[in-house]
Scaffold this active site. Structure first.
Site, short mmCIF file in Angstrom:
data_model
loop_
_atom_site.label_atom_id
_atom_site.label_comp_id
_atom_site.label_asym_id
_atom_site.label_seq_id
_atom_site.Cartn_x
_atom_site.Cartn_y
_atom_site.Cartn_z
N GLU A 17 30.71 10.62 -46.32
CA GLU A 17 30.19 10.05 -47.63
C GLU A 17 30.84 9.82 -48.70
O GLU A 17 31.37 10.65 -49.36
CB GLU A 17 28.71 10.16 -48.09
CG GLU A 17 28.20 9.11 -48.66
CD GLU A 17 27.11 10.11 -49.38
OE1 GLU A 17 26.03 10.08 -49.21
OE2 GLU A 17 26.90 10.74 -50.56
N TYR A 49 24.87 3.61 -52.40
CA TYR A 49 23.95 2.41 -52.84
C TYR A 49 23.50 3.08 -54.34
O TYR A 49 22.92 4.10 -54.11
CB TYR A 49 23.31 1.92 -52.27
CG TYR A 49 22.95 0.47 -52.60
CD1 TYR A 49 23.61 -0.76 -52.02
CD2 TYR A 49 21.61 -0.19 -53.18
CE1 TYR A 49 23.00 -2.47 -52.41
CE2 TYR A 49 20.77 -1.38 -53.40
CZ TYR A 49 22.40 -2.06 -53.61
OH TYR A 49 22.19 -3.66 -53.98
N HIS A 76 24.85 1.70 -47.50
CA HIS A 76 24.10 1.72 -48.09
C HIS A 76 23.29 0.78 -48.41
O HIS A 76 23.85 -0.31 -49.37
CB HIS A 76 23.60 2.97 -49.16
CG HIS A 76 24.60 4.69 -48.35
ND1 HIS A 76 23.65 5.60 -48.78
CD2 HIS A 76 25.21 4.74 -47.30
CE1 HIS A 76 24.39 6.97 -47.40
NE2 HIS A 76 25.08 6.08 -47.42
N ALA A 121 11.47 2.57 -47.08
CA ALA A 121 12.60 2.09 -46.33
C ALA A 121 11.98 1.53 -44.82
O ALA A 121 13.02 0.64 -44.59
CB ALA A 121 13.38 3.61 -46.10
N TYR A 141 14.92 13.99 -43.49
CA TYR A 141 14.39 15.14 -45.16
C TYR A 141 14.13 16.53 -44.14
O TYR A 141 13.06 17.29 -43.48
CB TYR A 141 13.81 15.12 -45.80
CG TYR A 141 14.12 13.64 -46.46
CD1 TYR A 141 15.22 13.92 -47.66
CD2 TYR A 141 13.62 12.22 -45.96
CE1 TYR A 141 15.49 12.55 -48.30
CE2 TYR A 141 14.14 11.34 -46.46
CZ TYR A 141 15.57 11.22 -47.63
OH TYR A 141 15.00 9.91 -48.38
N HIS A 145 10.61 15.28 -47.48
CA HIS A 145 10.68 14.35 -48.60
C HIS A 145 9.80 15.13 -49.68
O HIS A 145 8.87 15.09 -48.90
CB HIS A 145 10.24 13.33 -48.48
CG HIS A 145 11.03 12.39 -50.09
ND1 HIS A 145 9.52 11.52 -50.66
CD2 HIS A 145 11.94 11.54 -50.18
CE1 HIS A 145 10.30 11.31 -51.43
NE2 HIS A 145 11.51 11.64 -51.39
N LYS A 161 9.77 4.83 -39.69
CA LYS A 161 11.23 3.65 -40.12
C LYS A 161 11.66 4.16 -38.11
O LYS A 161 12.86 2.67 -38.27
CB LYS A 161 12.16 5.13 -40.04
CG LYS A 161 11.98 5.53 -41.72
CD LYS A 161 12.83 6.16 -42.66
CE LYS A 161 12.65 7.04 -43.48
NZ LYS A 161 13.87 7.77 -43.96
N LYS A 268 36.06 13.63 -52.67
CA LYS A 268 37.08 14.01 -52.73
C LYS A 268 38.01 15.01 -51.54
O LYS A 268 37.79 15.41 -50.72
CB LYS A 268 36.85 15.94 -53.73
CG LYS A 268 36.05 16.26 -54.85
CD LYS A 268 35.71 17.49 -55.15
CE LYS A 268 35.72 17.50 -56.81
NZ LYS A 268 34.38 17.33 -57.16
P1 FAD Z 1 11.08 6.36 -47.43
O1 FAD Z 1 11.24 6.43 -46.23
O2 FAD Z 1 10.58 4.87 -47.90
O3 FAD Z 1 10.42 7.67 -47.66
C1 FAD Z 1 9.55 7.72 -48.99
C2 FAD Z 1 8.63 9.03 -49.12
O4 FAD Z 1 7.44 7.22 -48.42
C3 FAD Z 1 8.65 9.95 -48.41
O5 FAD Z 1 8.20 10.85 -48.88
C4 FAD Z 1 8.31 9.41 -47.05
O6 FAD Z 1 7.67 10.17 -46.33
C5 FAD Z 1 7.12 8.41 -47.73
N1 FAD Z 1 6.74 7.57 -46.36
C6 FAD Z 1 7.98 6.75 -45.40
N2 FAD Z 1 7.12 5.62 -45.35
C7 FAD Z 1 6.05 5.79 -45.38
C8 FAD Z 1 5.04 3.97 -44.77
N3 FAD Z 1 5.14 3.45 -44.33
N4 FAD Z 1 3.75 4.85 -45.73
C9 FAD Z 1 3.54 6.12 -46.57
N5 FAD Z 1 4.08 6.85 -46.94
C10 FAD Z 1 5.81 6.01 -46.32
N6 FAD Z 1 19.47 6.65 -53.30
C11 FAD Z 1 19.97 6.05 -53.81
O7 FAD Z 1 19.64 5.43 -54.55
N7 FAD Z 1 21.18 5.06 -53.34
C12 FAD Z 1 21.93 5.56 -51.58
O8 FAD Z 1 23.42 6.05 -51.32
C13 FAD Z 1 21.33 6.93 -51.38
N8 FAD Z 1 21.65 7.35 -50.26
C14 FAD Z 1 21.07 8.66 -49.78
C15 FAD Z 1 21.55 9.55 -48.32
C16 FAD Z 1 21.45 9.85 -47.10
C17 FAD Z 1 21.38 9.85 -46.23
C18 FAD Z 1 19.72 10.24 -47.84
C19 FAD Z 1 19.28 11.43 -46.89
C20 FAD Z 1 19.13 10.21 -49.15
C21 FAD Z 1 20.07 8.58 -49.77
N9 FAD Z 1 19.10 8.15 -51.03
C22 FAD Z 1 20.00 7.56 -51.30
C23 FAD Z 1 18.39 9.01 -51.78
C24 FAD Z 1 16.79 8.33 -50.95
O9 FAD Z 1 17.36 6.21 -51.75
C25 FAD Z 1 15.87 9.69 -52.12
O10 FAD Z 1 15.08 10.14 -51.19
C26 FAD Z 1 14.42 8.05 -51.71
O11 FAD Z 1 13.30 9.13 -52.50
C27 FAD Z 1 13.74 8.26 -50.20
O12 FAD Z 1 14.10 7.29 -49.72
P2 FAD Z 1 14.21 7.34 -48.46
O13 FAD Z 1 14.79 6.15 -47.66
O14 FAD Z 1 13.34 8.38 -47.54
O15 FAD Z 1 12.50 7.07 -48.86
#
Ligand code: FAD
Length: 284
Positions: A17, A49, A76, A121, A141, A145, A161, A268
């Protein structure tokens, strides 16, 4: 090339990444980093992103630079505080640049702000899948999460998802492989069987790793904490120990059946270079 096809092949797939600079700042340094990392031949490179879209054009530009090196890019994309029109225009820009792999993320909501048109997401993943032939990844996670309350609840939510069309998952950084093995068992029990790519963060800076772990609620195992404490004031020694620890984790993952690993390089090149060198016979 669709990343899910790479992940499903038998070949060992070590990816990494990088993060682009904020919009409105100089891009040249990031492009040079891309070229240096490309020299060690990662299977693909993901480009983050910035929160709230703060890197939008630069994410696309860095992803294009990755692909210009003959390496697939994973762009992303976050949806929090965004709307369908804005997401659509980012997707069109990525499509014009030949980028077909997207990591669909919600992003973190700044305190006191409202969620936009997409709540999760999974909503973004479903939207992207409707717009074209994209390969879509999602975040996972192994320690749950922070907002989910319990790991099983988070796994239940991760299933949304997959139902939305996510082709593979990339995990939050892990420092204890046993946490991941336990998580994999739970994912499979929940019927989630897309490829899961473990995220490995080589420690290079004691303060930074402590802050990142606090923010993401990631636990540090005692043997890892001992390394960080011992070499906190010796940056080069910490880097060497961090590369060795990450290499050990990756070898353990490969020995236990994983073929895919994602390295958080923190931009890095020498870090991923060191790890790739350590794995040179193993990845042949
Ligand atoms: P979601 O999947 O929406 O989950 C968020 C929370 O909502 C979780 O607690 C989940 O259990 C819950 N949830 C999910 N779907 C539902 C549903 N349908 N109904 C009810 N609850 C639900 N952040 C950035 O800003 N830019 C990046 O480029 C970036 N890259 C990342 C790359 C990786 C590999 C990881 C692990 C994280 C990254 N993040 C990034 C951080 C990420 O945006 C945060 O962790 C954010 O808080 C959650 O994103 P998510 O896509 O998992 O969200």
């Amino acid at each position: 090339m669709k990343i899910v096809d790479l992940l499903k092949s038998e070949k060992i797939c070590i990816s990494c990444e990088l993060f682009p600079p904020k919009q409105g700042t100089e891009l040249q340094n990031a492009l040079e980093i891309v070229n240096k990392i490309a020299d060690v031949h990662p299977a693909y490179m993901s480009v983050t992103y910035g929160a709230g879209g703060s890197t939008v054009g630069h994410t696309a530009a860095v992803a294009r630079a990755v692909q210009a090196n003959g390496i697939p890019a994973l762009a992303h994309l976050t949806c929090v505080q965004s709307d369908a029109d804005r997401i659509m225009s980012v997707l069109q820009e990525l499509q014009r640049g030949g980028i077909e792999n997207i990591l669909a993320l919600r992003g973190d909501l700044p305190q006191g702000s409202e969620v936009g048109e997409f709540s999760h997401a999974s909503d973004l993943a479903a939207f992207i899948k409707r717009q074209g032939d994209f390969c879509v990844g999602g975040a996972a996670y192994p320690e749950g999460h922070p907002e989910a309350g319990a790991l099983d609840k988070d796994i239940e939510n991760t299933k949304y998802k997959i139902d939305a069309g996510v082709d593979f998952l990339v995990t939050q950084m892990i420092f204890d492989n046993n946490v991941l093995y336990n998580y994999m068992f739970r994912l499979l029990s929940a019927g989630i069987n897309v490829p899961v790519v473990p995220g490995i963060m080589p420690v290079t800076n004691a303060k930074q790793i402590t802050r990142i772990c606090q923010l993401s609620d990631t636990k540090l195992p005692p043997q890892f904490r001992a390394i960080v404490e011992k070499f906190a004031d010796k940056p080069e020694a910490l880097k060497q120990a961090g590369i060795a620890y990450a290499t050990g984790q990756i070898i353990d993952l490969l020995a236990n059946g994983f073929t895919n690993v994602h390295i958080y390089t923190m931009n890095k090149p020498e870090i991923i270079g060191g790890i790739m060198y350590n794995l040179s016979e193993i990845t042949k």
